[in-house]
Write a protein that holds these residues in place. Structure first.
Motif, PDB file in Angstrom:
ATOM      1  N   THR A  30       0.898  -0.985   0.042  1.00  0.00           N
ATOM      2  CA  THR A  30      -0.024  -0.022  -0.071  1.00  0.00           C
ATOM      3  C   THR A  30       0.994   1.067  -0.032  1.00  0.00           C
ATOM      4  OG1 THR A  30      -0.088  -0.076   2.366  1.00  0.00           O
ATOM      5  CG2 THR A  30      -2.034  -1.164   1.174  1.00  0.00           C
ATOM      6  N   PRO A  31       0.451   2.474  -0.476  1.00  0.00           N
ATOM      7  CA  PRO A  31       1.237   3.502  -0.705  1.00  0.00           C
ATOM      8  C   PRO A  31       1.924   4.120   0.532  1.00  0.00           C
ATOM      9  CG  PRO A  31      -0.561   3.817  -1.774  1.00  0.00           C
ATOM     10  CD  PRO A  31      -0.791   2.537  -0.797  1.00  0.00           C
ATOM     11  N   GLU A  32       1.263   3.782   1.781  1.00  0.00           N
ATOM     12  CA  GLU A  32       1.796   4.229   3.034  1.00  0.00           C
ATOM     13  C   GLU A  32       3.068   3.385   3.630  1.00  0.00           C
ATOM     14  OE1 GLU A  32      -1.713   1.876   3.746  1.00  0.00           O
ATOM     15  OE2 GLU A  32      -1.338   3.685   2.585  1.00  0.00           O
ATOM     16  N   ARG A  33       2.842   2.120   3.042  1.00  0.00           N
ATOM     17  CA  ARG A  33       3.833   1.177   3.544  1.00  0.00           C
ATOM     18  C   ARG A  33       5.265   1.393   3.388  1.00  0.00           C
ATOM     19  NH1 ARG A  33       3.834  -4.993   4.156  1.00  0.00           N
ATOM     20  NH2 ARG A  33       5.715  -5.174   5.387  1.00  0.00           N
ATOM     21  N   ARG A  34       5.979   1.291   4.187  1.00  0.00           N
ATOM     22  CA  ARG A  34       7.574   1.545   3.921  1.00  0.00           C
ATOM     23  C   ARG A  34       8.347   0.271   4.563  1.00  0.00           C
ATOM     24  NH1 ARG A  34       5.797   4.615   1.480  1.00  0.00           N
ATOM     25  NH2 ARG A  34       6.007   6.706   1.194  1.00  0.00           N
ATOM     26  N   LYS A  35       9.174  -0.321   3.665  1.00  0.00           N
ATOM     27  CA  LYS A  35      10.105  -1.311   4.028  1.00  0.00           C
ATOM     28  C   LYS A  35      11.519  -0.476   4.295  1.00  0.00           C
ATOM     29  CE  LYS A  35       9.512  -5.425   3.313  1.00  0.00           C
ATOM     30  NZ  LYS A  35       9.086  -6.350   4.231  1.00  0.00           N
ATOM     31  N   VAL A  36      12.282  -1.294   4.923  1.00  0.00           N
ATOM     32  CA  VAL A  36      13.568  -0.758   5.343  1.00  0.00           C
ATOM     33  C   VAL A  36      14.586  -1.535   5.077  1.00  0.00           C
ATOM     34  CG1 VAL A  36      14.949   0.274   7.267  1.00  0.00           C
ATOM     35  CG2 VAL A  36      12.378   0.635   7.142  1.00  0.00           C
ATOM     36  N   TRP A  37      15.829  -0.859   4.545  1.00  0.00           N
ATOM     37  CA  TRP A  37      17.057  -1.551   4.258  1.00  0.00           C
ATOM     38  C   TRP A  37      18.016  -0.392   5.066  1.00  0.00           C
ATOM     39  CZ3 TRP A  37      17.965  -2.632  -1.366  1.00  0.00           C
ATOM     40  CH2 TRP A  37      17.433  -3.852  -1.803  1.00  0.00           C
ATOM     41  N   LEU A  38      18.766  -1.163   5.932  1.00  0.00           N
ATOM     42  CA  LEU A  38      19.783  -0.632   6.776  1.00  0.00           C
ATOM     43  C   LEU A  38      20.913  -0.427   5.925  1.00  0.00           C
ATOM     44  CD1 LEU A  38      19.218  -2.315  10.222  1.00  0.00           C
ATOM     45  CD2 LEU A  38      18.083   0.218   9.473  1.00  0.00           C
ATOM     46  N   ALA A  39      21.837   1.017   6.337  1.00  0.00           N
ATOM     47  CA  ALA A  39      22.724   1.134   5.395  1.00  0.00           C
ATOM     48  C   ALA A  39      24.088   1.861   6.206  1.00  0.00           C
ATOM     49  CB  ALA A  39      22.514   2.026   4.143  1.00  0.00           C
ATOM     50  N   CYS A  40      25.202   1.398   6.115  1.00  0.00           N
ATOM     51  CA  CYS A  40      26.373   2.131   6.704  1.00  0.00           C
ATOM     52  C   CYS A  40      26.582   3.281   5.755  1.00  0.00           C
ATOM     53  CB  CYS A  40      27.756   1.149   6.858  1.00  0.00           C
ATOM     54  SG  CYS A  40      28.211   0.388   5.187  1.00  0.00           S
ATOM     55  N   ASP A  41      27.610   4.170   6.184  1.00  0.00           N
ATOM     56  CA  ASP A  41      28.052   5.293   5.282  1.00  0.00           C
ATOM     57  C   ASP A  41      28.431   4.924   3.999  1.00  0.00           C
ATOM     58  OD1 ASP A  41      27.199   7.302   6.871  1.00  0.00           O
ATOM     59  OD2 ASP A  41      29.087   7.160   8.321  1.00  0.00           O
ATOM     60  N   SER A  42      29.149   3.762   3.953  1.00  0.00           N
ATOM     61  CA  SER A  42      29.823   3.412   2.625  1.00  0.00           C
ATOM     62  C   SER A  42      28.743   3.011   1.585  1.00  0.00           C
ATOM     63  CB  SER A  42      30.763   2.291   2.830  1.00  0.00           C
ATOM     64  OG  SER A  42      31.871   2.657   3.421  1.00  0.00           O
ATOM     65  N   HIS A  43      27.564   2.188   1.935  1.00  0.00           N
ATOM     66  CA  HIS A  43      26.773   1.701   1.100  1.00  0.00           C
ATOM     67  C   HIS A  43      25.341   2.460   1.027  1.00  0.00           C
ATOM     68  CE1 HIS A  43      29.137  -2.035   2.033  1.00  0.00           C
ATOM     69  NE2 HIS A  43      28.867  -1.973   0.589  1.00  0.00           N
ATOM     70  N   ARG A  44      25.118   3.733   1.720  1.00  0.00           N
ATOM     71  CA  ARG A  44      24.005   4.408   1.546  1.00  0.00           C
ATOM     72  C   ARG A  44      23.605   4.658   0.157  1.00  0.00           C
ATOM     73  NH1 ARG A  44      23.070  10.490   3.919  1.00  0.00           N
ATOM     74  NH2 ARG A  44      21.132  10.606   2.828  1.00  0.00           N
ATOM     75  N   GLU A  45      24.572   5.252  -0.504  1.00  0.00           N
ATOM     76  CA  GLU A  45      24.236   5.506  -2.115  1.00  0.00           C
ATOM     77  C   GLU A  45      24.047   4.450  -2.862  1.00  0.00           C
ATOM     78  OE1 GLU A  45      23.162   8.098  -4.593  1.00  0.00           O
ATOM     79  OE2 GLU A  45      23.934   8.583  -2.869  1.00  0.00           O
ATOM     80  N   THR A  46      24.843   3.382  -2.698  1.00  0.00           N
ATOM     81  CA  THR A  46      24.414   1.956  -3.249  1.00  0.00           C
ATOM     82  C   THR A  46      23.192   1.555  -3.425  1.00  0.00           C
ATOM     83  OG1 THR A  46      26.947   1.705  -3.355  1.00  0.00           O
ATOM     84  CG2 THR A  46      25.419  -0.377  -3.994  1.00  0.00           C
ATOM     85  N   LEU A  47      22.622   1.442  -1.997  1.00  0.00           N
ATOM     86  CA  LEU A  47      21.450   0.712  -1.829  1.00  0.00           C
ATOM     87  C   LEU A  47      20.340   1.696  -2.310  1.00  0.00           C
ATOM     88  CD1 LEU A  47      21.964  -0.540   1.585  1.00  0.00           C
ATOM     89  CD2 LEU A  47      21.799  -1.777  -0.308  1.00  0.00           C
ATOM     90  N   TRP A  48      20.613   2.996  -2.284  1.00  0.00           N
ATOM     91  CA  TRP A  48      19.469   3.975  -2.775  1.00  0.00           C
ATOM     92  C   TRP A  48      19.366   4.063  -4.312  1.00  0.00           C
ATOM     93  CZ3 TRP A  48      15.613   6.978  -1.100  1.00  0.00           C
ATOM     94  CH2 TRP A  48      15.235   7.860  -2.051  1.00  0.00           C
ATOM     95  N   GLU A  49      20.548   3.948  -4.765  1.00  0.00           N
ATOM     96  CA  GLU A  49      20.482   3.614  -6.302  1.00  0.00           C
ATOM     97  C   GLU A  49      19.906   2.413  -6.764  1.00  0.00           C
ATOM     98  OE1 GLU A  49      24.419   4.415  -7.851  1.00  0.00           O
ATOM     99  OE2 GLU A  49      24.679   6.229  -7.115  1.00  0.00           O
ATOM    100  N   PHE A  50      20.054   1.370  -6.459  1.00  0.00           N
ATOM    101  CA  PHE A  50      19.445   0.023  -6.434  1.00  0.00           C
ATOM    102  C   PHE A  50      18.030   0.308  -6.444  1.00  0.00           C
ATOM    103  CE2 PHE A  50      17.611  -4.063  -5.597  1.00  0.00           C
ATOM    104  CZ  PHE A  50      18.245  -4.894  -6.476  1.00  0.00           C
ATOM    105  N   LEU A  51      17.587   0.731  -5.382  1.00  0.00           N
ATOM    106  CA  LEU A  51      16.053   1.058  -5.333  1.00  0.00           C
ATOM    107  C   LEU A  51      15.407   2.044  -6.153  1.00  0.00           C
ATOM    108  CD1 LEU A  51      16.036   0.619  -1.312  1.00  0.00           C
ATOM    109  CD2 LEU A  51      14.986  -1.053  -3.003  1.00  0.00           C
ATOM    110  N   SER A  52      16.135   3.062  -6.524  1.00  0.00           N
ATOM    111  CA  SER A  52      15.860   4.128  -7.308  1.00  0.00           C
ATOM    112  C   SER A  52      15.465   3.607  -8.646  1.00  0.00           C
ATOM    113  CB  SER A  52      16.746   5.385  -7.163  1.00  0.00           C
ATOM    114  OG  SER A  52      16.650   6.213  -5.979  1.00  0.00           O
ATOM    115  N   LEU A  53      16.431   3.025  -9.077  1.00  0.00           N
ATOM    116  CA  LEU A  53      16.344   2.439 -10.650  1.00  0.00           C
ATOM    117  C   LEU A  53      14.965   1.610 -10.799  1.00  0.00           C
ATOM    118  CD1 LEU A  53      20.115   1.222 -11.203  1.00  0.00           C
ATOM    119  CD2 LEU A  53      18.806   3.114 -12.293  1.00  0.00           C
ATOM    120  N   ARG A  54      14.508   0.861  -9.797  1.00  0.00           N
ATOM    121  CA  ARG A  54      13.394   0.154  -9.893  1.00  0.00           C
ATOM    122  C   ARG A  54      12.028   1.085  -9.548  1.00  0.00           C
ATOM    123  NH1 ARG A  54      17.744  -2.234  -9.495  1.00  0.00           N
ATOM    124  NH2 ARG A  54      18.014  -4.350 -10.034  1.00  0.00           N
TER     125      ARG A  54
END
Length: 71
Positions: A30-54
């Motif tokens: 549903t639109p209000e649901r939020r799943k979470v991936w945790l990230a260290c400083d080194s992987h914040r951008e990588t995880l964001w980009e992976f999800l953004s592309l989708r």
């Protein structure tokens, strides 16, 4: 859960997570649901980009700002 218990979600990473990358797959959640991936400083951008592309990325917040409904 203490900060010592929060580990980065990137494959093979065991670093302490300091960021919460919140996402949502609109075909499954549903639109209000939020799943979470945790990230260290080194992987914040990588995880964001992976999800953004989708089209799944919603926002990034420090882990201490996670809401009880995040998950």
């Amino acid at each position: 859960m203490s900060g010592d218990d929060l580990v980065c979600s990137a494959k093979g990473c065991r670093a302490e997570a300091v960021w919460a990358v919140r996402w949502n797959n609109p075909t499954l959640h549903t639109p209000e649901r939020r799943k979470v991936w945790l990230a260290c400083d080194s992987h914040r951008e990588t995880l964001w980009e992976f999800l953004s592309l989708r089209g799944f990325a919603r926002d990034v917040v420090p882990v201490d700002q996670l809401e009880p409904t995040d998950g």
